[in-house]
Scaffold this motif. Structure first.
Motif, PDB file in Angstrom:
ATOM      1  N   PRO A 213      89.884 -94.654   7.822  1.00 36.29           N
ATOM      2  CA  PRO A 213      89.597 -93.358   7.113  1.00 36.29           C
ATOM      3  C   PRO A 213      89.218 -92.328   8.243  1.00 36.29           C
ATOM      4  CG  PRO A 213      87.903 -94.836   6.401  1.00 36.29           C
ATOM      5  CD  PRO A 213      88.979 -95.721   7.139  1.00 36.29           C
ATOM      6  N   ALA A 214      88.480 -92.846   9.293  1.00 32.18           N
ATOM      7  CA  ALA A 214      87.904 -92.090  10.156  1.00 32.18           C
ATOM      8  C   ALA A 214      89.038 -91.295  11.036  1.00 32.18           C
ATOM      9  CB  ALA A 214      86.961 -92.686  11.186  1.00 32.18           C
ATOM     10  N   ILE A 215      90.174 -91.804  10.955  1.00 32.56           N
ATOM     11  CA  ILE A 215      91.292 -90.837  11.379  1.00 32.56           C
ATOM     12  C   ILE A 215      91.783 -89.684  10.618  1.00 32.56           C
ATOM     13  CG2 ILE A 215      93.810 -91.051  11.639  1.00 32.56           C
ATOM     14  CD1 ILE A 215      93.535 -94.124  12.000  1.00 32.56           C
ATOM     15  N   GLY A 216      91.126 -89.946   9.215  1.00 32.14           N
ATOM     16  CA  GLY A 216      91.150 -88.546   8.400  1.00 32.14           C
ATOM     17  C   GLY A 216      90.229 -87.480   8.928  1.00 32.14           C
ATOM     18  N   THR A 217      89.086 -87.889   9.314  1.00 30.60           N
ATOM     19  CA  THR A 217      88.050 -86.963  10.016  1.00 30.60           C
ATOM     20  C   THR A 217      88.649 -86.026  11.165  1.00 30.60           C
ATOM     21  OG1 THR A 217      86.311 -88.539   8.982  1.00 30.60           O
ATOM     22  CG2 THR A 217      85.787 -86.702  10.671  1.00 30.60           C
ATOM     23  N   GLY A 218      89.328 -86.891  12.063  1.00 31.58           N
ATOM     24  CA  GLY A 218      89.954 -86.267  13.213  1.00 31.58           C
ATOM     25  C   GLY A 218      91.057 -85.549  12.737  1.00 31.58           C
ATOM     26  N   LEU A 219      91.931 -85.811  11.822  1.00 34.94           N
ATOM     27  CA  LEU A 219      93.038 -84.822  11.384  1.00 34.94           C
ATOM     28  C   LEU A 219      92.560 -83.725  10.620  1.00 34.94           C
ATOM     29  CD1 LEU A 219      95.566 -87.679   9.719  1.00 34.94           C
ATOM     30  CD2 LEU A 219      95.928 -86.162  11.754  1.00 34.94           C
ATOM     31  N   LEU A 220      91.439 -83.926  10.038  1.00 39.42           N
ATOM     32  CA  LEU A 220      90.927 -82.645   9.421  1.00 39.42           C
ATOM     33  C   LEU A 220      90.506 -81.445  10.570  1.00 39.42           C
ATOM     34  CD1 LEU A 220      90.264 -81.366   6.667  1.00 39.42           C
ATOM     35  CD2 LEU A 220      88.222 -82.279   6.751  1.00 39.42           C
ATOM     36  N   GLY A 221      89.835 -82.211  11.461  1.00 35.53           N
ATOM     37  CA  GLY A 221      89.439 -81.140  12.693  1.00 35.53           C
ATOM     38  C   GLY A 221      90.951 -80.707  13.341  1.00 35.53           C
ATOM     39  N   ILE A 222      91.912 -81.480  13.479  1.00 34.30           N
ATOM     40  CA  ILE A 222      93.242 -80.936  14.140  1.00 34.30           C
ATOM     41  C   ILE A 222      93.561 -80.017  13.057  1.00 34.30           C
ATOM     42  CG2 ILE A 222      95.673 -81.566  14.375  1.00 34.30           C
ATOM     43  CD1 ILE A 222      94.493 -84.344  15.602  1.00 34.30           C
ATOM     44  N   PHE A 223      93.743 -79.992  11.893  1.00 34.56           N
ATOM     45  CA  PHE A 223      94.056 -78.953  10.976  1.00 34.56           C
ATOM     46  C   PHE A 223      93.292 -77.455  11.356  1.00 34.56           C
ATOM     47  CE2 PHE A 223      95.122 -82.373   7.564  1.00 34.56           C
ATOM     48  CZ  PHE A 223      95.993 -82.855   8.292  1.00 34.56           C
ATOM     49  N   ALA A 224      91.914 -77.592  11.510  1.00 33.59           N
ATOM     50  CA  ALA A 224      91.149 -76.502  11.633  1.00 33.59           C
ATOM     51  C   ALA A 224      91.356 -75.867  12.903  1.00 33.59           C
ATOM     52  CB  ALA A 224      89.590 -76.978  11.580  1.00 33.59           C
ATOM     53  N   GLY A 225      91.741 -76.881  14.106  1.00 29.43           N
ATOM     54  CA  GLY A 225      91.875 -76.179  15.186  1.00 29.43           C
ATOM     55  C   GLY A 225      93.317 -75.550  15.237  1.00 29.43           C
ATOM     56  N   ASN A 226      94.318 -76.258  14.597  1.00 29.10           N
ATOM     57  CA  ASN A 226      95.603 -75.551  14.519  1.00 29.10           C
ATOM     58  C   ASN A 226      95.611 -74.324  13.842  1.00 29.10           C
ATOM     59  OD1 ASN A 226      98.593 -75.950  15.081  1.00 29.10           O
ATOM     60  ND2 ASN A 226      98.622 -75.938  12.970  1.00 29.10           N
TER      61      ASN A 226
END
Length: 369
Positions: A213-226
């Motif tokens: 699930p920590a991959i989801g934390t990284g993805l959420l950051g990617i969404f914000a950065g994008n």
């Protein structure tokens, strides 16, 4: 991991990273010592917030670790995304991503165990840096190969899949869906497959299964950065949009907590959304003040920390900062008296660390991963 280009650099990201690291590079100890010395209700409350909950629940200190992982995700569209725009070969970018992830895993092993040769059963392999490395690596691979739409699909699959995994499984001998430290499936699987020792004997808060699930934390950051990098919306409107998204995550995470408790140790899906909401709101505030309004001077203190966060995190294993603080500030601690001596020395640790980082910044020496 601040590899963004200077032309598009998010100064707010360095400042927020420094704000995050500030609490674990000495501010935590300062407020704990202050609470013990004064017993003032405000100091006691802050000190309580700067400690982890034992199992279910949330305090401010539970945000520090996932916020750093979230920011690693934010930087991905500015680093990997920039190279993709320049036509870089995906296979070479993949190797770079994997290399970074594995280096962080190695750093984590060194942080846990020092540079000692130990029997295998005494070595702790899971770590904060390993969790960041693994989650960052897989989130970045998804970013590299999946379309933006399917990145959101991956995010949903990771969170819902992890929820279902723990809901319909358990450790042998425990009822299905058991989420206690001994009875949950993730901790049992870690006990079964991981070599070496676990941090809490029957459980490790940075275990292998809860890295999913920590991959989801990284993805959420990617969404914000994008969103910050590529969305054509004017900068003035991006900050409130991020804040609204953060509030939505907080609400959904809080509701999910009724069925799947917010739990940092298990990195539950509700925890991902709740700390993700906090991270989005903080990023929105820092972005608006620093990158939109242009008020940067106040954040200089944090930016110095944020540009060399891995260095100061690893330094505690090689430098006795408390000894250095005593060398510079023991005279002041003596003047303050025995009651406040520990408070002064804790503040001194923050001071000497910051001056060290400032010197590294002036010399342009950075530990890049």
């Amino acid at each position: 991991m601040s590899e963004s280009s200077s032309s598009q650099r998010l100064y707010s990201l360095d400042a927020l990273r420094g704000f995050d690291m500030f609490w674990i590079m000495g501010a935590e100890d300062f407020f704990h010592e202050l609470a013990e010395a004064t017993n003032h209700p405000a100091a006691v409350w802050i000190a309580t917030q700067l400690s982890h909950v034992d199992w279910n629940g949330f305090r401010f200190y539970d945000l520090i670790f996932p916020l750093f992982l979230f920011m690693s995700g934010v930087s991905t569209p500015y680093s990997v995304g920039r190279d993709l725009e320049k036509g870089a070969d995906k296979s070479k970018l993949l190797m770079r991503i994997v290399k970074r992830g594995l280096i962080l895993v190695l750093f984590g092993i060194i942080y846990n165990n020092g540079l000692h040769i130990k029997p295998l059963e005494e070595v702790r392999f899971p770590s904060v840096l390993a969790r960041i490395g693994i989650a960052y690596m897989f989130a970045s691979i998804i970013y590299l190969y999946a379309s933006q739409r399917f990145q959101y699909v991956w995010f949903a699959v990771v969170l819902v899949g992890y929820w279902l995994l723990l809901k319909f499984t358990s450790a042998p001998g425990y009822p299905m869906g058991d989420l206690t430290m001994e009875g949950n499936f993730a901790s049992w699987l870690d006990r079964t497959i991981l070599p070496g020792r676990l941090h809490r004997g029957v459980h490790d808060p940075e275990g292998l299964v809860s890295a999913i699930p920590a991959i989801g934390t990284g993805l959420l950051g990617i969404f914000a950065g994008n969103f910050l990098k590529n969305n054509p919306m004017e900068k003035m409107r991006k900050a409130p949009t991020l804040a609204i998204a953060g509030i939505a995550c907080l609400i959904i995470g809080g509701l999910w907590d009724l069925f799947f408790p917010i739990n940092k140790n298990l990195w539950t899906s509700s925890f991902v959304l709740y700390v993700g909401g906090c991270s989005l709101v903080l990023l929105a505030i820092f972005y608006y003040i620093i990158d939109v309004l242009g008020f940067r001077r106040w954040a200089y203190f944090f930016m110095i920390i944020g540009t060399n966060s891995i260095l100061i995190y690893m330094s505690v294993k090689f430098i006795n900062w408390y000894y250095t603080s005593k060398g510079f500030f023991m005279w002041l601690a003596d003047i303050a008296g025995e009651h406040y001596q520990a408070v002064i020395l804790a503040a001194g640790v923050i001071a000497v660390k910051w001056v060290f980082l400032w010197f590294m910044y002036q010399k342009k020496v950075f530990l890049r991963v």
